[in-house]
Design a protein around this motif. Structure first.
Motif, PDB file in Angstrom:
ATOM      1  N   LEU A  24      96.368  45.214 -40.481  1.00  0.00           N
ATOM      2  CA  LEU A  24      96.825  43.411 -40.274  1.00  0.00           C
ATOM      3  C   LEU A  24      98.344  43.471 -39.624  1.00  0.00           C
ATOM      4  CD1 LEU A  24      95.633  40.141 -41.487  1.00  0.00           C
ATOM      5  CD2 LEU A  24      98.197  40.609 -41.811  1.00  0.00           C
ATOM      6  N   PHE A  87      94.778  36.032 -44.978  1.00  0.00           N
ATOM      7  CA  PHE A  87      94.763  37.575 -44.755  1.00  0.00           C
ATOM      8  C   PHE A  87      93.982  38.496 -45.518  1.00  0.00           C
ATOM      9  CE2 PHE A  87      99.610  36.523 -43.056  1.00  0.00           C
ATOM     10  CZ  PHE A  87      98.902  36.155 -41.793  1.00  0.00           C
ATOM     11  N   LYS A  90      90.445  38.260 -44.113  1.00  0.00           N
ATOM     12  CA  LYS A  90      90.606  38.940 -42.917  1.00  0.00           C
ATOM     13  C   LYS A  90      90.261  40.661 -42.788  1.00  0.00           C
ATOM     14  CE  LYS A  90      92.234  38.184 -37.963  1.00  0.00           C
ATOM     15  NZ  LYS A  90      93.086  37.307 -37.475  1.00  0.00           N
ATOM     16  N   ILE A  91      90.965  41.143 -43.935  1.00  0.00           N
ATOM     17  CA  ILE A  91      90.694  42.497 -44.167  1.00  0.00           C
ATOM     18  C   ILE A  91      89.616  42.843 -44.796  1.00  0.00           C
ATOM     19  CG2 ILE A  91      93.325  43.108 -43.208  1.00  0.00           C
ATOM     20  CD1 ILE A  91      93.783  43.563 -45.991  1.00  0.00           C
TER      21      ILE A  91
END
Length: 337
Positions: A24, A87, A90-91
């Motif tokens: 990211l 975040f 998202k990963i």
């Protein structure tokens, strides 16, 4: 346990995962809409990361663009929790998986315990199981595929958006070092002010950064040019102006020279043996500003010391954090809880 290294920067957040690399790299930015309901102020997240940053200067009146991290410190805990949680999603680290995750946060040298405590609270609210810390100078060197050892001290200069870390390190620890509130963001502000003063053109932060990255140079004979758009300072009407490299060099030099002042202060504090090692091994540069044309060459010329520049200087610290979490010996030696 899964491990990740997190560089929760003022401008960009980067996360490294062993076996995957940098997973990211997004703006440390969140767009929130505030509204009143039953006499109370409520907040709704409209965007985060790069999408939130893209709204800067374009958001509606009740939408606010917030950077919850400033100069290495968490300044808006609730929004930092929201942003870091997004975040992690998202990963593909779910809240359940986060409890089995060890996160190493990369912090500026010299941070106080209360700064760490805020990171711990934010990580806990995000569901992260274990929190550790390492420091930018160590990560910046290791991110250049360099081995830190006892016999060869290394000097690192990491220039971020709002902070610059300057330090000499060895396997034994930090020899000497400081973090100063200077970085690429200061240059952006200077560019905005210079264009308003000299060209009567008002531009925003995103335009200033883009101009710095595309036209900025410290090579004497560089003549790159870009036409930028903004509005006339006096009339407010749309306007544009062509800017070349020489017109930006003053803004860049002003802060490059300020950073060099601090570098020289740290260099003069080094023991004689360490100074000798630095003269032979050179200075390890990192941070996004290092990519600017002629910047590394200018540092080398002014200091009369060789410089080492990684292929991706803006990723050096998080990759170095990745080296630490991927090696149990380094993890034990270079992290604290």
């Amino acid at each position: 346990m899964k491990r990740i290294s997190v560089d929760f920067g003022s401008e960009i957040t980067k996360i490294y995962m062993p076996g995957c690399g940098v997973v990211l790299m997004e703006a440390t930015c969140i767009a929130v809409e505030k509204f009143l309901e039953d006499g109370e102020t409520n907040v709704v997240v409209k965007a985060y990361g790069d999408k939130a940053r893209a709204l800067s200067g374009r958001a509606a009146a009740n939408t606010f663009i917030v950077n919850p991290v400033s100069e290495g410190k968490i300044v808006q805990e609730n929004l930092a929790v929201e942003l870091l949680s997004r975040f992690l999603e998202k990963i593909e680290i779910s809240r359940r998986e986060a409890r089995r995750t060890e996160a190493v946060f990369i912090l500026p040298c010299g941070v106080k315990e209360e700064v760490k405590e805020k990171y711990r609270r934010v990580a806990d609210e995000c569901g992260i199981g274990s929190v550790y810390f390492t420091y930018t100078p160590f990560a910046a060197v290791l991110g250049q595929n360099i081995t830190i050892n006892e016999s060869t001290p290394m000097f690192t200069l990491d220039i971020g958006y709002s902070l610059t870390n300057i330090a000499a390190v060895s396997q034994d620890g930090l020899i000497t070092g400081i973090s100063v509130n200077l970085g690429g963001g200061n240059i952006d502000v200077q560019i905005i002010d210079d264009l308003a003063d000299r060209h009567n053109l008002k531009i925003g932060n995103l335009t200033a950064e883009k101009l710095k990255n595309t036209v900025g140079s410290l090579f004497d004979d560089d003549n790159k040019m870009n036409v930028i758009e903004g509005r006339d300072v006096k009339t407010g009407a749309p306007a544009s102006v062509a800017i070349n490299s020489s017109q930006l060099s003053g803004a860049i030099l002003k802060y490059a020279d300020k950073i060099l002042e601090y570098v020289n202060k740290v260099l003069t504090k080094l023991p004689a043996e360490v100074s000798s090692a630095v003269m032979h091994g050179g200075i390890y540069l990192s941070g996004g500003l290092v990519k600017l044309d002629g910047f590394a060459e200018y540092i080398e010329k002014q200091l009369q010391i060789p410089v080492n520049v990684p292929e991706e200087p803006q990723l050096a610290t998080v990759i170095g954090g990745g080296a630490i979490i991927s090696n149990d010996r380094l993890f034990e030696m270079l992290t604290t809880d």
